[in-house]
Design a protein around this motif. Structure first.
Motif, PDB file in Angstrom:
ATOM      1  N   ARG A  67      24.957 -28.313 -42.999  1.00 54.87           N
ATOM      2  CA  ARG A  67      25.930 -29.035 -43.817  1.00 54.87           C
ATOM      3  C   ARG A  67      25.888 -28.536 -45.256  1.00 54.87           C
ATOM      4  O   ARG A  67      26.915 -28.469 -45.924  1.00 54.87           O
ATOM      5  CB  ARG A  67      25.670 -30.532 -43.773  1.00 54.87           C
ATOM      6  CG  ARG A  67      26.858 -31.279 -44.299  1.00 54.87           C
ATOM      7  CD  ARG A  67      26.891 -32.758 -44.106  1.00 54.87           C
ATOM      8  NE  ARG A  67      25.971 -33.338 -43.185  1.00 54.87           N
ATOM      9  CZ  ARG A  67      25.630 -34.615 -43.188  1.00 54.87           C
ATOM     10  NH1 ARG A  67      26.150 -35.419 -44.081  1.00 54.87           N
ATOM     11  NH2 ARG A  67      24.787 -35.100 -42.320  1.00 54.87           N
ATOM     12  N   ARG A 111      26.723 -37.746 -56.219  1.00 53.69           N
ATOM     13  CA  ARG A 111      26.816 -36.467 -55.503  1.00 53.69           C
ATOM     14  C   ARG A 111      25.537 -35.641 -55.694  1.00 53.69           C
ATOM     15  O   ARG A 111      25.075 -34.983 -54.766  1.00 53.69           O
ATOM     16  CB  ARG A 111      28.054 -35.687 -55.952  1.00 53.69           C
ATOM     17  CG  ARG A 111      29.345 -36.368 -55.567  1.00 53.69           C
ATOM     18  CD  ARG A 111      30.566 -35.467 -55.680  1.00 53.69           C
ATOM     19  NE  ARG A 111      30.797 -34.865 -56.964  1.00 53.69           N
ATOM     20  CZ  ARG A 111      31.529 -35.382 -57.949  1.00 53.69           C
ATOM     21  NH1 ARG A 111      32.109 -36.568 -57.798  1.00 53.69           N
ATOM     22  NH2 ARG A 111      31.707 -34.726 -59.078  1.00 53.69           N
ATOM     23  N   TYR A 134      23.258 -27.941 -56.551  1.00 50.10           N
ATOM     24  CA  TYR A 134      23.557 -27.296 -55.267  1.00 50.10           C
ATOM     25  C   TYR A 134      22.820 -25.953 -55.200  1.00 50.10           C
ATOM     26  O   TYR A 134      22.193 -25.629 -54.191  1.00 50.10           O
ATOM     27  CB  TYR A 134      25.066 -27.097 -55.107  1.00 50.10           C
ATOM     28  CG  TYR A 134      25.453 -26.333 -53.874  1.00 50.10           C
ATOM     29  CD1 TYR A 134      25.391 -26.927 -52.621  1.00 50.10           C
ATOM     30  CD2 TYR A 134      25.877 -25.015 -53.951  1.00 50.10           C
ATOM     31  CE1 TYR A 134      25.741 -26.225 -51.481  1.00 50.10           C
ATOM     32  CE2 TYR A 134      26.234 -24.304 -52.819  1.00 50.10           C
ATOM     33  CZ  TYR A 134      26.165 -24.914 -51.585  1.00 50.10           C
ATOM     34  OH  TYR A 134      26.506 -24.218 -50.457  1.00 50.10           O
ATOM     35  N   LEU A 186      28.289 -37.709 -50.637  1.00 53.63           N
ATOM     36  CA  LEU A 186      28.681 -36.326 -50.920  1.00 53.63           C
ATOM     37  C   LEU A 186      30.083 -36.213 -51.500  1.00 53.63           C
ATOM     38  O   LEU A 186      30.396 -35.245 -52.190  1.00 53.63           O
ATOM     39  CB  LEU A 186      28.575 -35.471 -49.655  1.00 53.63           C
ATOM     40  CG  LEU A 186      27.167 -35.108 -49.229  1.00 53.63           C
ATOM     41  CD1 LEU A 186      27.169 -34.518 -47.826  1.00 53.63           C
ATOM     42  CD2 LEU A 186      26.536 -34.137 -50.222  1.00 53.63           C
ATOM     43  N   LEU A 216      23.061 -34.252 -52.830  1.00 48.55           N
ATOM     44  CA  LEU A 216      22.731 -32.832 -52.661  1.00 48.55           C
ATOM     45  C   LEU A 216      21.228 -32.605 -52.542  1.00 48.55           C
ATOM     46  O   LEU A 216      20.793 -31.650 -51.893  1.00 48.55           O
ATOM     47  CB  LEU A 216      23.278 -32.013 -53.835  1.00 48.55           C
ATOM     48  CG  LEU A 216      24.777 -31.802 -53.854  1.00 48.55           C
ATOM     49  CD1 LEU A 216      25.208 -31.177 -55.176  1.00 48.55           C
ATOM     50  CD2 LEU A 216      25.215 -30.936 -52.682  1.00 48.55           C
ATOM     51  N   GLU A 243      33.515 -27.919 -57.896  1.00 46.32           N
ATOM     52  CA  GLU A 243      32.620 -28.939 -58.426  1.00 46.32           C
ATOM     53  C   GLU A 243      32.331 -28.716 -59.906  1.00 46.32           C
ATOM     54  O   GLU A 243      32.460 -27.609 -60.420  1.00 46.32           O
ATOM     55  CB  GLU A 243      31.306 -28.922 -57.618  1.00 46.32           C
ATOM     56  CG  GLU A 243      30.346 -30.025 -57.923  1.00 46.32           C
ATOM     57  CD  GLU A 243      30.891 -31.417 -57.701  1.00 46.32           C
ATOM     58  OE1 GLU A 243      31.378 -32.012 -58.666  1.00 46.32           O
ATOM     59  OE2 GLU A 243      30.836 -31.891 -56.557  1.00 46.32           O
ATOM     60  N   SER A 263      33.544 -26.099 -51.131  1.00 49.22           N
ATOM     61  CA  SER A 263      33.880 -27.232 -51.994  1.00 49.22           C
ATOM     62  C   SER A 263      33.111 -27.195 -53.313  1.00 49.22           C
ATOM     63  O   SER A 263      33.563 -27.768 -54.312  1.00 49.22           O
ATOM     64  CB  SER A 263      33.625 -28.554 -51.272  1.00 49.22           C
ATOM     65  OG  SER A 263      32.255 -28.737 -51.031  1.00 49.22           O
ATOM     66  N   LEU A 304      29.139 -26.816 -47.434  1.00 47.81           N
ATOM     67  CA  LEU A 304      29.619 -27.319 -48.724  1.00 47.81           C
ATOM     68  C   LEU A 304      29.958 -26.209 -49.711  1.00 47.81           C
ATOM     69  O   LEU A 304      30.526 -26.471 -50.768  1.00 47.81           O
ATOM     70  CB  LEU A 304      28.575 -28.232 -49.364  1.00 47.81           C
ATOM     71  CG  LEU A 304      28.330 -29.569 -48.712  1.00 47.81           C
ATOM     72  CD1 LEU A 304      27.136 -30.257 -49.374  1.00 47.81           C
ATOM     73  CD2 LEU A 304      29.559 -30.441 -48.808  1.00 47.81           C
TER      74      LEU A 304
END
Length: 170
Positions: A139, A126, A158, A118, A130, A150, A146, A143
């Motif tokens: 979790r 990443r 995401y 991650l 995801l 990205e 953050s 995210l």
């Protein structure tokens, strides 16, 4: 080195979260008539390529960035390796990669924890994280902050994951 069918099976069956199974497809091909049998890679959602790139676009970005670095900031002979490494990183951040970079990203992902994946420097790693079944809803929600920092093309995955988990509206 594992075969493409083995890698694809792991990504689509072993690692992919249940809500995305049958919707996400990973695609890699090599063209036998191209120089050095280069090819392309893509991630599809219901048959539509969400992310795709090929060797020639990737190589053009690397080459352009390398020459820019060598002519401006990194002029000495010893910095060539540093310049080429920076150029490869730059090209990947731009969302360009080839099948070899895709395979390398899978190798990294397959051999480390979901936590490390991650926060990996490699955006493809990443993305794999995801979409991974080991990433739970709590979790995933954690995210959100953050993800504002990205890369756009990583953030798209995401959003896909949040939508299929029912945590975000279409």
């Amino acid at each position: 080195m594992p075969t493409w069918s083995g890698i694809r099976n792991k990504l689509e069956n072993d690692y992919l979260c249940p809500a995305l199974r049958g919707h996400i497809q990973y695609f890699v091909t090599r063209y036998s008539k191209s120089a050095d049998h280069e090819g392309r890679a893509a991630i599809r959602m219901d048959g539509v390529e969400v992310l795709r790139s090929n060797h020639y676009t990737y190589f053009e970005n690397v080459w352009t960035k390398f020459h820019h670095l060598r002519s401006t900031t990194l002029k000495d002979h010893d910095s060539a390796k540093g310049a080429i490494n920076q150029a490869h990183a730059f090209a990947l951040e731009q969302g360009t990669f080839d099948q070899k970079v895709f395979y390398e990203a899978f190798g990294i992902f397959d051999n480390q924890s979901i936590e490390k994946s991650l926060v990996s420097e490699n955006p493809l790693v990443r993305i794999f994280a995801l979409l991974d079944r080991r990433l739970g809803k709590r979790r995933l929600l954690a995210l959100e902050e953050s993800m504002e920092q990205e890369l756009d093309w990583v953030r798209a995955f995401y959003v896909i994951r949040m939508q299929v988990e029912g945590l975000m509206e279409d």
